[in-house]
Design an enzyme around this catalytic site. Structure first.
Site, short mmCIF file in Angstrom:
data_model
loop_
_atom_site.label_atom_id
_atom_site.label_comp_id
_atom_site.label_asym_id
_atom_site.label_seq_id
_atom_site.Cartn_x
_atom_site.Cartn_y
_atom_site.Cartn_z
N GLU A 253 0.86 -1.19 0.00
CA GLU A 253 0.00 0.00 0.00
C GLU A 253 0.89 1.23 0.00
O GLU A 253 1.89 1.27 0.70
CB GLU A 253 -0.82 -0.08 1.29
CG GLU A 253 -1.67 1.09 1.58
CD GLU A 253 -2.50 0.87 2.85
OE1 GLU A 253 -3.24 -0.13 2.93
OE2 GLU A 253 -2.38 1.70 3.76
N HIS B 11 -12.09 -3.36 15.91
CA HIS B 11 -12.07 -1.93 15.61
C HIS B 11 -12.24 -1.16 16.91
O HIS B 11 -13.01 -1.56 17.79
CB HIS B 11 -13.19 -1.58 14.62
CG HIS B 11 -13.16 -0.14 14.21
ND1 HIS B 11 -14.02 0.80 14.75
CD2 HIS B 11 -12.35 0.54 13.37
CE1 HIS B 11 -13.75 1.99 14.22
NE2 HIS B 11 -12.74 1.86 13.37
N GLN C 18 -6.25 -4.83 9.43
CA GLN C 18 -5.41 -3.84 10.10
C GLN C 18 -4.08 -4.52 10.44
O GLN C 18 -4.02 -5.76 10.57
CB GLN C 18 -6.12 -3.37 11.38
CG GLN C 18 -5.44 -2.28 12.14
CD GLN C 18 -5.20 -1.06 11.27
OE1 GLN C 18 -4.24 -1.04 10.51
NE2 GLN C 18 -6.08 -0.07 11.37
N LYS D 104 7.94 4.49 2.32
CA LYS D 104 9.36 4.11 2.20
C LYS D 104 9.45 2.60 1.93
O LYS D 104 8.81 1.81 2.63
CB LYS D 104 10.10 4.40 3.51
CG LYS D 104 10.28 5.86 3.83
CD LYS D 104 11.68 6.30 3.43
CE LYS D 104 12.02 7.69 3.88
NZ LYS D 104 11.20 8.74 3.27
N THR E 263 -3.82 4.79 -0.78
CA THR E 263 -4.71 5.27 0.30
C THR E 263 -5.34 6.62 -0.08
O THR E 263 -4.89 7.31 -1.00
CB THR E 263 -3.95 5.45 1.62
OG1 THR E 263 -2.97 6.47 1.44
CG2 THR E 263 -3.27 4.17 2.08
N ARG F 263 -14.77 3.38 5.68
CA ARG F 263 -15.47 4.51 6.27
C ARG F 263 -14.57 5.73 6.38
O ARG F 263 -14.97 6.86 6.16
CB ARG F 263 -15.99 4.13 7.66
CG ARG F 263 -16.89 5.18 8.25
CD ARG F 263 -17.08 4.98 9.73
NE ARG F 263 -15.86 5.28 10.46
CZ ARG F 263 -15.75 5.24 11.79
NH1 ARG F 263 -16.79 4.84 12.52
NH2 ARG F 263 -14.62 5.56 12.39
N TYR G 70 -10.46 -6.24 11.42
CA TYR G 70 -9.61 -5.85 12.57
C TYR G 70 -9.35 -7.04 13.49
O TYR G 70 -10.19 -7.37 14.34
CB TYR G 70 -10.30 -4.71 13.34
CG TYR G 70 -10.52 -3.52 12.45
CD1 TYR G 70 -9.58 -2.50 12.37
CD2 TYR G 70 -11.66 -3.44 11.64
CE1 TYR G 70 -9.77 -1.43 11.51
CE2 TYR G 70 -11.84 -2.38 10.77
CZ TYR G 70 -10.90 -1.38 10.71
OH TYR G 70 -11.07 -0.33 9.84
N ASP H 258 -11.36 7.47 9.06
CA ASP H 258 -11.28 7.78 10.49
C ASP H 258 -11.95 9.11 10.78
O ASP H 258 -12.33 9.84 9.87
CB ASP H 258 -9.81 7.83 10.91
CG ASP H 258 -9.28 6.43 11.14
OD1 ASP H 258 -10.02 5.60 11.71
OD2 ASP H 258 -8.12 6.17 10.75
P1 FAD Z 1 -16.90 0.37 9.18
O1 FAD Z 1 -16.91 -0.99 8.57
O2 FAD Z 1 -18.00 1.28 8.81
O3 FAD Z 1 -16.87 0.18 10.77
C1 FAD Z 1 -16.65 1.30 11.62
C2 FAD Z 1 -17.16 0.97 13.02
O4 FAD Z 1 -18.58 0.95 13.03
C3 FAD Z 1 -16.73 -0.40 13.56
O5 FAD Z 1 -16.55 -0.26 14.94
C4 FAD Z 1 -17.92 -1.30 13.26
O6 FAD Z 1 -18.00 -2.37 14.18
C5 FAD Z 1 -19.07 -0.33 13.42
N1 FAD Z 1 -20.22 -0.58 12.54
C6 FAD Z 1 -20.17 -0.92 11.24
N2 FAD Z 1 -21.41 -0.96 10.73
C7 FAD Z 1 -22.26 -0.62 11.73
C8 FAD Z 1 -23.67 -0.44 11.83
N3 FAD Z 1 -24.48 -0.65 10.79
N4 FAD Z 1 -24.20 -0.06 13.03
C9 FAD Z 1 -23.40 0.15 14.11
N5 FAD Z 1 -22.03 0.00 14.07
C10 FAD Z 1 -21.49 -0.38 12.88
N6 FAD Z 1 -8.49 5.23 6.55
C11 FAD Z 1 -8.36 6.28 5.74
O7 FAD Z 1 -8.74 7.40 6.10
N7 FAD Z 1 -7.79 6.14 4.49
C12 FAD Z 1 -7.37 4.94 4.03
O8 FAD Z 1 -6.88 4.86 2.90
C13 FAD Z 1 -7.50 3.81 4.88
N8 FAD Z 1 -7.10 2.58 4.49
C14 FAD Z 1 -7.28 1.50 5.32
C15 FAD Z 1 -6.89 0.22 4.87
C16 FAD Z 1 -7.05 -0.88 5.71
C17 FAD Z 1 -6.64 -2.24 5.23
C18 FAD Z 1 -7.60 -0.72 7.01
C19 FAD Z 1 -7.73 -1.90 7.93
C20 FAD Z 1 -7.97 0.54 7.45
C21 FAD Z 1 -7.83 1.65 6.60
N9 FAD Z 1 -8.22 2.93 7.01
C22 FAD Z 1 -8.08 4.00 6.16
C23 FAD Z 1 -8.77 3.15 8.35
C24 FAD Z 1 -10.29 3.05 8.42
O9 FAD Z 1 -10.89 4.07 7.66
C25 FAD Z 1 -10.69 3.18 9.89
O10 FAD Z 1 -10.24 2.07 10.62
C26 FAD Z 1 -12.13 3.52 10.19
O11 FAD Z 1 -12.19 3.93 11.56
C27 FAD Z 1 -13.12 2.36 10.02
O12 FAD Z 1 -13.27 2.04 8.72
P2 FAD Z 1 -14.13 0.74 8.28
O13 FAD Z 1 -14.21 0.79 6.81
O14 FAD Z 1 -13.61 -0.46 8.94
O15 FAD Z 1 -15.56 1.15 8.92
#
Ligand code: FAD
Length: 317
Positions: free
Chosen positions: A19, A183, A210, A305, A50, A124, A179, A126
């Site tokens: 990545e 998460h 993660q 890097k 990203t 989603r 995760y 952060d």
């Molecule tokens: P979701 O799947 O929406 O989950 C978020 C939280 O909500 C979790 O706690 C889940 O249990 C909960 N949840 C999900 N659905 C529901 C629902 N219907 N009702 C209630 N709770 C729910 N971030 C960036 O900004 N840019 C990036 O490029 C980026 N790349 C990433 C790549 C990888 C491989 C990983 C693991 C993470 C990356 N992230 C990135 C971080 C990520 O955006 C964050 O971890 C974010 O906080 C959660 O994203 P998610 O897609 O897992 O969210």
């Protein structure tokens, strides 16, 4: 080609991928190429790019501070296109809920389709810097599962405001995040897995995890995911420790644990060169075990890097 097709074609052989992060605005893409070049001999079938959240900056206008929203590292889709073109490799843009309306997401997906991008990592995002919780953008999605649905709908010609009958539908393969240490916002692993399953049920075809530093966490996660009925490939994400600050930063930012042995090895080091070496050796050991256990792909977080990723890849692939 889709990530799932790459995995099928590999017939059980573990693939290498990584990545990258877009450069800070104003910097040259050449720096990115300089870090990708040394990794191409390990034949990554795909490279992730990203997307960064927008953030507030304060601009001094005659002594008055003007608060503006900006994205420091724009260009994800452009970078995907340029890398795909330069190296003839699949590129995967990370598409976020945060910071985008559904319409903007639709246009971005249409661009990706025109560019021949076959995979989308649906996330989603952060919380914005300085904010404690994730706030959905007005007109945007709240959860990654909603974004997965939007992409799936588009794949069948269902745009946001119209259904278009065409033989030119997109056919994006959708990746989502998982995760192994839960998460940070999820009240329990079981609940987190419930929502992960929802993303898969709605159309996600593979999961990237993660980062984790204890393989047992990944193995337990895969077992729990399978028990929860999640049957898509789960790709482990690996990050080599590179500086002492990571001991505090990684647990704080990603809410993950670091194994005691790793902490002690890092603390023994006299400089960052030695720490980088510890990080490389730890990641090599992790990678060997994951490969032996049949992980479909080893996905490395390069953080811009590549020298340490190259050392690891040399030992594994
Ligand atoms: P979701 O799947 O929406 O989950 C978020 C939280 O909500 C979790 O706690 C889940 O249990 C909960 N949840 C999900 N659905 C529901 C629902 N219907 N009702 C209630 N709770 C729910 N971030 C960036 O900004 N840019 C990036 O490029 C980026 N790349 C990433 C790549 C990888 C491989 C990983 C693991 C993470 C990356 N992230 C990135 C971080 C990520 O955006 C964050 O971890 C974010 O906080 C959660 O994203 P998610 O897609 O897992 O969210």
């Amino acid at each position: 080609m889709k990530v799932t097709e790459h995995i099928e074609r590999a017939k059980g052989e573990t693939l290498f991928s990584f990545e990258i992060i877009p450069p800070v605005k104003g910097r040259s893409i050449k720096e990115l190429y300089d870090n990708i070049d040394p990794l191409m001999e390990f034949k990554p079938p795909f490279i992730d790019v990203t997307t960064s959240r927008e953030e507030y900056v304060y601009i001094d206008r005659d002594g008055l501070l003007d608060k503006k929203l900006t994205r420091m590292r724009p260009g994800t889709v452009g970078i995907c296109a340029s890398i795909k073109h330069k190296y003839d490799v699949d590129t995967i843009p990370h598409v976020l809920c945060g910071g985008f309306t559904k319409e903007e997401t639709e246009y971005l997906l249409v661009d990706c389709h025109y560019l021949g991008i076959d995979n989308i990592m649906a996330l989603r995002g952060d919380a914005m810097k300085g904010e404690q919780y994730f706030e959905p953008t007005k007109g945007g999605h709240k959860y990654a599962s909603e974004l997965v649905s939007q992409i799936r709908n588009l794949n069948s010609g269902q745009y946001l405001h119209e259904v278009i009958e065409t033989d030119n539908c997109s056919d994006f393969c959708i990746g989502v995040a998982g995760y192994p240490e839960k998460h940070m916002e999820a009240p329990s692993m079981k609940t987190d897995l419930k929502w992960l399953k929802k993303k898969v049920d709605l159309g996600a075809q593979y999961i990237v995890t993660q980062m984790f530093f204890d393989n047992q966490k990944y193995f337990d996660f895969v077992t729990a995911a399978r028990e929860a009925g999640i049957d898509v490939p789960i790709i482990p994400g690996i990050k080599p420790i590179a500086v002492k600050r990571h001991l505090q930063l990684l647990p704080q930012v990603f809410r993950i644990d670091l194994p005691q042995d790793l902490i002690e090895e890092v603390e023994k080091c006299r400089n960052n060169t030695a720490i980088r070496q510890v990080g490389i050796e730890w990641a090599i050991a992790q990678s060997k075990e994951l490969k032996d256990a049949g992980a479909p792909v080893l996905h490395y977080y390069s953080m811009g890097k590549s020298d340490n990723i190259r050392e690891i890849a040399k030992a594994i692939f």
